[in-house]
Scaffold this motif. Sequence first.
Motif, PDB file in Angstrom:
ATOM      1  N   VAL A 170      -2.946 -21.464   2.017  1.00 31.00           N
ATOM      2  CA  VAL A 170      -3.361 -20.068   1.752  1.00 31.00           C
ATOM      3  C   VAL A 170      -2.508 -19.199   2.185  1.00 31.00           C
ATOM      4  O   VAL A 170      -2.235 -18.897   3.441  1.00 31.00           O
ATOM      5  CB  VAL A 170      -4.664 -20.106   2.405  1.00 31.00           C
ATOM      6  CG1 VAL A 170      -5.331 -18.488   2.091  1.00 31.00           C
ATOM      7  CG2 VAL A 170      -5.885 -21.213   1.718  1.00 31.00           C
ATOM      8  N   GLY A 171      -1.791 -18.250   1.216  1.00 31.74           N
ATOM      9  CA  GLY A 171      -0.929 -17.113   1.520  1.00 31.74           C
ATOM     10  C   GLY A 171      -1.999 -16.078   1.990  1.00 31.74           C
ATOM     11  O   GLY A 171      -2.743 -15.376   0.989  1.00 31.74           O
ATOM     12  N   ILE A 172      -1.355 -15.065   2.898  1.00 32.51           N
ATOM     13  CA  ILE A 172      -2.284 -14.068   3.280  1.00 32.51           C
ATOM     14  C   ILE A 172      -1.242 -12.958   3.553  1.00 32.51           C
ATOM     15  O   ILE A 172       0.008 -13.002   4.140  1.00 32.51           O
ATOM     16  CB  ILE A 172      -2.833 -14.333   4.814  1.00 32.51           C
ATOM     17  CG1 ILE A 172      -3.845 -15.579   4.688  1.00 32.51           C
ATOM     18  CG2 ILE A 172      -3.760 -12.866   5.096  1.00 32.51           C
ATOM     19  CD1 ILE A 172      -3.647 -16.294   5.788  1.00 32.51           C
ATOM     20  N   GLN A 173      -1.473 -11.819   2.902  1.00 37.44           N
ATOM     21  CA  GLN A 173      -0.651 -10.652   2.977  1.00 37.44           C
ATOM     22  C   GLN A 173      -1.473  -9.754   3.670  1.00 37.44           C
ATOM     23  O   GLN A 173      -2.874  -9.092   3.029  1.00 37.44           O
ATOM     24  CB  GLN A 173      -0.106 -10.159   1.684  1.00 37.44           C
ATOM     25  CG  GLN A 173       0.726  -8.998   1.687  1.00 37.44           C
ATOM     26  CD  GLN A 173       2.163  -9.263   2.422  1.00 37.44           C
ATOM     27  OE1 GLN A 173       2.647 -10.245   1.898  1.00 37.44           O
ATOM     28  NE2 GLN A 173       2.521  -8.444   3.389  1.00 37.44           N
ATOM     29  N   VAL A 174      -0.949  -8.889   4.735  1.00 37.69           N
ATOM     30  CA  VAL A 174      -1.814  -7.688   5.647  1.00 37.69           C
ATOM     31  C   VAL A 174      -0.956  -6.547   5.465  1.00 37.69           C
ATOM     32  O   VAL A 174       0.406  -6.525   5.834  1.00 37.69           O
ATOM     33  CB  VAL A 174      -2.061  -8.119   7.027  1.00 37.69           C
ATOM     34  CG1 VAL A 174      -3.001  -6.975   7.464  1.00 37.69           C
ATOM     35  CG2 VAL A 174      -2.617  -9.482   7.066  1.00 37.69           C
ATOM     36  N   SER A 175      -1.555  -5.541   5.004  1.00 39.10           N
ATOM     37  CA  SER A 175      -0.899  -4.038   5.013  1.00 39.10           C
ATOM     38  C   SER A 175      -2.051  -3.118   5.622  1.00 39.10           C
ATOM     39  O   SER A 175      -3.400  -3.315   5.541  1.00 39.10           O
ATOM     40  CB  SER A 175      -0.450  -3.769   3.532  1.00 39.10           C
ATOM     41  OG  SER A 175      -1.781  -3.642   2.545  1.00 39.10           O
ATOM     42  N   TYR A 176      -1.919  -1.964   5.763  1.00 38.81           N
ATOM     43  CA  TYR A 176      -2.615  -0.781   6.124  1.00 38.81           C
ATOM     44  C   TYR A 176      -2.448   0.354   5.284  1.00 38.81           C
ATOM     45  O   TYR A 176      -0.906   0.680   4.942  1.00 38.81           O
ATOM     46  CB  TYR A 176      -2.758  -0.580   7.709  1.00 38.81           C
ATOM     47  CG  TYR A 176      -1.591   0.019   8.284  1.00 38.81           C
ATOM     48  CD1 TYR A 176      -1.608   1.611   8.437  1.00 38.81           C
ATOM     49  CD2 TYR A 176      -0.248  -0.649   8.768  1.00 38.81           C
ATOM     50  CE1 TYR A 176      -0.614   2.194   8.917  1.00 38.81           C
ATOM     51  CE2 TYR A 176       0.693   0.260   9.407  1.00 38.81           C
ATOM     52  CZ  TYR A 176       0.668   1.586   9.349  1.00 38.81           C
ATOM     53  OH  TYR A 176       1.613   2.138  10.019  1.00 38.81           O
TER      54      TYR A 176
END
Length: 561
Positions: free
Chosen positions: A91-97
């Motif tokens: 599973v690929g996860i991308q975190v931004s804010y």
Amino acid sequence: MESRERYRNPTEVQMSQLVLPCHTNHRGELSVGQLLKWIDTTACLSAERHAGCPCVTASVDDIYFEHTISVGQVVNIKAKVNRAFNSSMEVGIQVSYEDLCSGKQWNVCKAYATFVAQGKATGKMKLKPLTPQTEEEKMEYSIAAERRRMRLAHTDTLKDLLTNSTMQTEHENGDCNTVVPAEKTRVESVELVLPPHANHQGNTFGGQIMAWMENVATIAASRLCHAHPTLKTIEMFHFRGPSQVGDRLLLKAIVNNAFKNSMEVGVCVEAYRQEMEVSRRHINSAFMTFVVLDQEGQPSTLPMVKPEAGDGERRYREASARKKIRLDRKYIISCEQTKVPLSVPWDQSNKVYLSYNNVSALKTLVAKTNWVLATEIDKVRMYTLEEDQYLSFRIEMSICIDATQAFFLLSDLRKRHEWDRYYASAELVQQVDEDDMIYHVLSQTVSQEKKPQDFVILASRRKPCDEGDPYVVAFRSVTLPTHPPNPEYTRGETMCSGFCIWQETAELTKVSYYNQAAPGYLAYVTTNIAGLSSDFYVTFKACEGFLQKNKDEIAVGLQNL
């Protein structure tokens, strides 16, 4: 066109969270432990959307945190399944804010997690295959097999580095006079797993365990520096077994080593059921890198660590080895492809990452969708791809040969002079392992240079990971101290080239050659593309003749393996 714009990966899950004071640390920044909980939950929901059944976290790859997040900002997490293997999936996860007042957004981190599907009766269950649709999905799908290979090789890479290195227990921050015994940084903490800590299967949330680990690691780091440290990197979380409601989790942390501006903290988790229980289950371990930032946001110099004799010295040496591995990975893998130098120095410790980069760069090129057909002569097709400062080309045709035979014939550069007149000779310099070889190649010049060229080339080959995958033979330049540039030759470099070989039918195999043209090769390439030369066609037809001529011989050799 409208359907494409509306397309959304069926496994994609998004989570948005407003950062409240209860989520933060003493600085008013989002706690990494809380962020890890959200990441694990989002990724698990994505995995279960594909599997259609409960899933558990098996591991989480290295995470590099680029920014901290403050109260009042919004965290956006997006997760999707990149590839399903047998019973596990990546599973690929991308975190931004985002800042709600300005509307600006920043990337925080990117992560890859492995989840295992849990069947009701037999435990693990076989997953349905995933069919990528977009260029990005095809690239992630293809490279997921390489990341899986690299995960499995990580332990061996560390062992090789420790065995072959001459590292001593020397302090890297010798300009610091403060020495702290490692034992003074030791932390132990116990947690009772309660229903709120468990998922819908009754197992402890992987994210909850990671949050507890981050907490004890932060305390251990604080005991070394007597300040509030900032977590920069987490090296792979590996879940060795589950824990359930009612378990006691014993978390242990200690500073393994301190470098000039960073320190590594090792954390392990043991589970037991009853207070009087002697045997404990080791269920997780991880290594976290912390820094201490000054008022200007720059890393401060840290005290030195004095390791304990025995296991302490082992952990001290292993921390130095892991630091080198992290730097290799960041330099070779995490960099954008355009920022990686053409020839990266090869050594025993970075061989896995160079091989990964070699194959993944070719697979990324293969996954591109905007190839344009330039010419077709006698079923030999030539495609071009123009991107930024790079010109890439692809030549392909179908040949009556088994894909395995073509794979073994084309992966041996010592035979290439038999069909490619620009290859004068190729010497096998080093057999790295079964799938990676380093060659010294002498070539005829393809530009206006008067001297012939030579190359030091890493050839990495891969058999199909699953049905429908191609055989891959990837080439890239490396630097070897045993083969420095020779004044008799012009040292050439190849950034990304190689073959992909697909079995189309029982009789037919599609052979495609890819090349991201280096500057010295451009004149030759553009001349062929413009139709002023038929060299590409002649060379590829010679390749077909070579494969036909040698297929019977290689078939006998393959039967004897």
